[in-house]
Write a protein that holds these residues in place. Structure first.
Motif, mmCIF file in Angstrom:
data_model
loop_
_atom_site.group_PDB
_atom_site.id
_atom_site.type_symbol
_atom_site.label_atom_id
_atom_site.label_comp_id
_atom_site.label_asym_id
_atom_site.label_seq_id
_atom_site.Cartn_x
_atom_site.Cartn_y
_atom_site.Cartn_z
ATOM 1 N N SER A 87 0.779 10.111 -5.944
ATOM 2 C CA SER A 87 -0.944 9.686 -5.821
ATOM 3 C C SER A 87 0.407 8.132 -5.545
ATOM 4 C CB SER A 87 -0.056 10.772 -7.104
ATOM 5 O OG SER A 87 -0.203 9.842 -7.639
ATOM 6 N N ASP A 88 1.396 7.215 -6.331
ATOM 7 C CA ASP A 88 1.299 6.347 -6.270
ATOM 8 C C ASP A 88 2.270 5.152 -4.819
ATOM 9 O OD1 ASP A 88 3.409 7.194 -6.088
ATOM 10 O OD2 ASP A 88 4.767 5.984 -8.136
ATOM 11 N N GLY A 89 1.583 6.723 -3.702
ATOM 12 C CA GLY A 89 1.869 5.628 -2.387
ATOM 13 C C GLY A 89 3.659 5.454 -2.194
ATOM 14 N N ILE A 90 4.222 6.816 -2.352
ATOM 15 C CA ILE A 90 5.678 6.495 -2.539
ATOM 16 C C ILE A 90 6.564 7.366 -1.723
ATOM 17 C CG2 ILE A 90 7.716 6.113 -3.383
ATOM 18 C CD1 ILE A 90 6.457 4.521 -5.392
ATOM 19 N N LEU A 91 6.631 7.149 -0.332
ATOM 20 C CA LEU A 91 7.162 8.245 0.385
ATOM 21 C C LEU A 91 8.360 8.450 0.069
ATOM 22 C CD1 LEU A 91 6.487 10.580 2.916
ATOM 23 C CD2 LEU A 91 6.236 8.914 4.272
ATOM 24 N N LEU A 92 9.329 9.357 0.037
ATOM 25 C CA LEU A 92 10.431 9.599 0.520
ATOM 26 C C LEU A 92 10.857 10.728 1.242
ATOM 27 C CD1 LEU A 92 13.437 9.283 -1.038
ATOM 28 C CD2 LEU A 92 13.372 11.295 -2.172
ATOM 29 N N THR A 93 11.978 10.098 2.508
ATOM 30 C CA THR A 93 12.165 11.363 3.647
ATOM 31 C C THR A 93 13.733 11.756 2.923
ATOM 32 O OG1 THR A 93 12.482 9.771 5.027
ATOM 33 C CG2 THR A 93 10.325 10.463 4.675
ATOM 34 N N LEU A 94 14.062 12.826 3.090
ATOM 35 C CA LEU A 94 15.615 12.930 3.024
ATOM 36 C C LEU A 94 15.913 13.918 3.816
ATOM 37 C CD1 LEU A 94 15.148 14.185 -0.318
ATOM 38 C CD2 LEU A 94 16.264 12.053 0.613
ATOM 39 N N ASP A 101 0.716 -1.316 0.275
ATOM 40 C CA ASP A 101 -0.220 0.215 0.002
ATOM 41 C C ASP A 101 0.563 1.205 0.198
ATOM 42 O OD1 ASP A 101 -2.068 -1.388 -0.164
ATOM 43 O OD2 ASP A 101 -2.428 -1.442 1.917
ATOM 44 N N VAL A 102 1.639 1.168 0.836
ATOM 45 C CA VAL A 102 2.900 2.499 1.129
ATOM 46 C C VAL A 102 4.241 1.809 0.983
ATOM 47 C CG1 VAL A 102 3.462 4.573 2.052
ATOM 48 C CG2 VAL A 102 1.017 4.498 1.790
ATOM 49 N N ARG A 103 5.469 2.710 0.119
ATOM 50 C CA ARG A 103 6.174 2.082 -0.222
ATOM 51 C C ARG A 103 7.347 3.878 0.810
ATOM 52 N NH1 ARG A 103 10.082 -0.265 -4.359
ATOM 53 N NH2 ARG A 103 9.487 -2.171 -3.144
ATOM 54 N N TRP A 104 8.161 3.610 1.987
ATOM 55 C CA TRP A 104 8.415 4.666 2.503
ATOM 56 C C TRP A 104 10.157 4.110 1.782
ATOM 57 C CZ3 TRP A 104 9.490 4.470 8.377
ATOM 58 C CH2 TRP A 104 10.270 5.756 8.372
ATOM 59 N N ILE A 105 10.579 5.253 1.435
ATOM 60 C CA ILE A 105 12.088 5.679 1.547
ATOM 61 C C ILE A 105 12.889 6.800 2.091
ATOM 62 C CG2 ILE A 105 14.078 5.245 -0.477
ATOM 63 C CD1 ILE A 105 12.145 5.075 -3.071
ATOM 64 N N HIS A 106 14.098 6.061 2.877
ATOM 65 C CA HIS A 106 14.078 6.413 4.039
ATOM 66 C C HIS A 106 16.028 7.404 3.570
ATOM 67 C CE1 HIS A 106 15.591 9.521 7.122
ATOM 68 N NE2 HIS A 106 16.788 8.845 7.600
#
Length: 670
Positions: free
Chosen positions: A404-411, A238-243
């Protein structure tokens, strides 16, 4: 659909999973262990967390509030049996996108919202043996490498500190071996030291966390592979989180632009962000080891001046880069800003900001995020507290970009401790590469562990906006000691003790140079309190703006008749309301401490002014006594002179002086 790379059964992925079990019905999960085994993409290491939900497992358990009657309380298993006999299991609403993953949730004990986890001070009762063994092996490997690099660092500092010796010491070094200047470590050792503290950009460790219904996976990749992971995510996710641990700089700007260009932006946080920038960012306080922070600065300032290392370090920056656009974009951006894209210009953003170096939020340009780096670090007044004696509080910007495709990028380059407890010294000694895996110290690491068992099953809405809200509220309220039940002094209590100590020192007896030192300590404390207060003010503004955006999201969802995926879960509005309450309380506390410190400093000035007046009065009385003595001396000195003179003449007339006796007297005197 799986990303291209290694197949699910590849040896490079160390996936391990347990089949989920329900605690009420005792039936098997709707998805078996074989069906749930999945490799999202090629990676260097992978951890898949699906822990057992049965009583006595490694799940989260509420801590009893009254320990004196703990022996009389029923056990967890007895309480669980009572609930299973009186309540029916909760069922997750069916998901039209993932019908095969729809399963019954264990029980009320299993469905724990994020708010309950924090307010009840729940924690991980025990780690899975395989996860803990893997983490200990990584810590052992990192510590062994650190010991080697520490030896090289000590030799480098011995060489550097003797560079400015006087000519006498340099002359003695030609003849006395012990006085000679130590040799500079070899080129290979220096390059290894630089890469240890400042990894090459393509080798920087990046965390990829996938959340789906009833499962979660975490993969550790490198920045040289990051573009592959944000192109698409598997169907079950559902959600991919890239840190990525990147600070404000060339690489940060390029990664951010490429990510947003490769997909459609998510729902805009118009009020939580800023004008023309509908993304969320907050400034995070974290605690670093004072020694490690000093070592980072020494290595940067000394090695960046050695021109013989530049060529090899520059070539290693993107040696293992597999991205299609990153290196090209960085080169274009560097030429546009007239900044050479060399090794040190790319890694200087890893240096955290000191507490009193100004605000970092709202920075638009690349060069604005870089601060001049000096070798010596000012000692913070927080370090005068015994619990924080080896600590240094720093600041880092935490930026979030969602699509909107459910991918979150945190830096964010924050690699310090977010949760304060009695093991703070142990957490600070851990390598920065391994801090993410310690959910008892790292807020991002805790966020993953909070949903490692159930995935998105307990989310109010299984959307990237809900997870973004949870993440930024969890990170934004740190550092604090709530997670471990206030078993260590929080920042509020520590600074209160510091202010009280400064107030006590006002009444110490006057000593030379003591007032100057005390005033400097007051000014440093006021600067630290002022900066923490300003950061809290910005966070209050952020969360208030997010409340307006969330109300707009809820209104849009109601109009579109999009019902919550799990109504019992904590909503975005509840989460932001809780964070706003936390930040406001901290702001009020530090505002009171700042006012108290300023008033105390003014009282110090008044007290010292009174002391100076008293000293002036004493000095005036002494001056009067000297004046009287001078007058008496002026009157009687002539009389004494004449009486002595005529007395001598009369003596010589009565007793003539014998020259022989005079010579004997002079010889005896000399």
């Amino acid at each position: 659909m799986d990303s291209p790379g290694i197949s699910p059964g590849s040896d490079s992925n160390e996936n391990w999973e347990r089949s989920s079990q329900t605690t009420k019905t005792g039936s098997d999960s709707s998805t078996s262990n074989g069906n749930r085994r999945h490799s999202s993409s090629a990676s260097s290491s992978s951890v898949s967390a699906n822990r057992d939900n049965s009583p006595g497992s490694n799940g989260r358990r509420a801590r009893p509030s009254v320990t004196s009657i703990a022996a009389t309380l029923p056990t967890v298993r007895e309480m669980h049996n009572r609930r299973t006999s009186s309540q029916s299991s909760l069922t997750v609403p069916p998901n039209p996108h993932h019908p095969s993953l729809t399963s019954s949730v264990a029980s009320e004990e299993t469905v724990v919202s994020s708010k309950q986890v924090l307010t009840n001070f729940q924690k991980v009762a025990g780690r899975d043996p395989e996860i803990e063994a893997r983490r200990l092996r990584k810590l052992s490997r990192c510590n062994s490498e650190y010991l080697v690099q520490k030896g090289v660092y000590n030799r480098l500092m011995d060489w550097y500190d003797t560079s400015y010796r006087c000519l006498r010491s340099q002359f003695l070094g030609l003849f006395i071996k012990s006085s000679r200047r130590p040799d500079l470590p070899s080129k290979v050792e220096l390059i290894g030291l630089a890469r240890h503290y400042y990894p090459a950009r393509a080798d920087l460790k990046v965390q990829v966390c996938d959340f789906g219904l009833g499962r979660a996976e975490r993969n550790e990749i490198t920045l040289g592979q990051i573009e592959e992971y944000w192109q698409a995510k598997p169907d079950w996710v559902d959600v991919r989180w890239i840190h990525a641990p990147l600070g404000l700089g060339l690489t940060h700007s390029s990664v951010e632009d490429i990510f947003l260009h490769d997909g459609q932006p998510g729902r805009e946080f118009e009020n939580g962000g800023r004008s023309g920038w509908p993304y969320l960012e907050t400034e995070v306080l974290n605690i670093r080891s004072h020694k490690n922070f000093q070592e980072m600065r020494d290595v940067y300032l000394i090695l960046s001046r050695l021109t013989e290392l530049e060529e090899e370090l520059d070539e290693s920056s993107f040696k293992n880069d597999e991205n299609s656009s990153l290196q090209t974009d960085i080169s274009w951006r560097a030429s546009h800003l007239a900044m050479p894209a060399n090794f040190w210009n790319l890694v200087n953003s890893d240096m955290p900001w000191q507490l009193t170096e100004g605000l970092a939020m709202g920075i638009r340009g690349v060069t604005e995020g870089l601060q001049p780096i000096s070798r010596q670090i000012g000692q913070q007044t927080l370090c005068t507290h015994p619990f924080y004696k080896d600590c240094h509080m720093v600041r880092n910007v935490f930026r979030c970009f969602h699509r909107s495709d459910g991918i979150l990028l945190t830096l964010s380059p924050m690699a310090g401790v977010n949760f304060i407890d009695q093991k703070l010294a142990q957490h600070l000694s851990e390598p920065t590469d391994a801090i993410f895996e310690n959910e008892n110290a790292s807020a991002p690491g805790y966020v993953f562990s909070a949903f490692a068992d159930q995935g998105t099953s307990t989310w109010h809405r299984r959307t990237v906006e809900w997870f973004l809200t949870y993440l930024i509220t969890e990170v934004g309220v740190t550092p604090h000691s709530h997670r471990q039940g206030f078993n260590a002094p929080d920042l509020n209590l520590a600074y209160q003790a510091v202010v009280n100590d400064l107030k006590r020192r006002r009444y110490a007896p006057w000593r030379k140079d003591e007032t100057v030192k005390l005033v400097r300590d007051y000014l440093a404390c006021v600067d630290e309190l002022t900066m923490v207060k300003r950061i809290c003010e910005q966070q209050v503004t952020l969360f208030k703006g997010m409340q307006q955006d969330i109300r707009k999201f809820e209104h849009e969802d109601n109009r579109a008749r999009r019902t919550p995926d799990f109504p019992q879960g904590e909503s975005m509005h509840e989460r932001v309301k809780w964070a706003l309450t936390m930040v406001k309380a901290r702001h009020d506390t530090f505002e009171g401490l700042l006012t108290e410190a300023k008033q105390s400093m003014e009282a110090l000035f008044q007290l010292r002014s009174i002391e100076q007046n008293e000293l002036a009065i004493v000095s005036d009385s002494q001056n009067k006594a000297v004046l009287i003595f001078t007058g008496v001396t002026i009157v009687f000195l002539p009389l004494s002179f004449f009486t002595s003179y005529y007395g001598l003449v009369k003596f010589r007339s009565i007793y003539p002086l014998n020259p022989h006796v005079l010579r004997i007297t002079i010889r005896a005197i000399t």
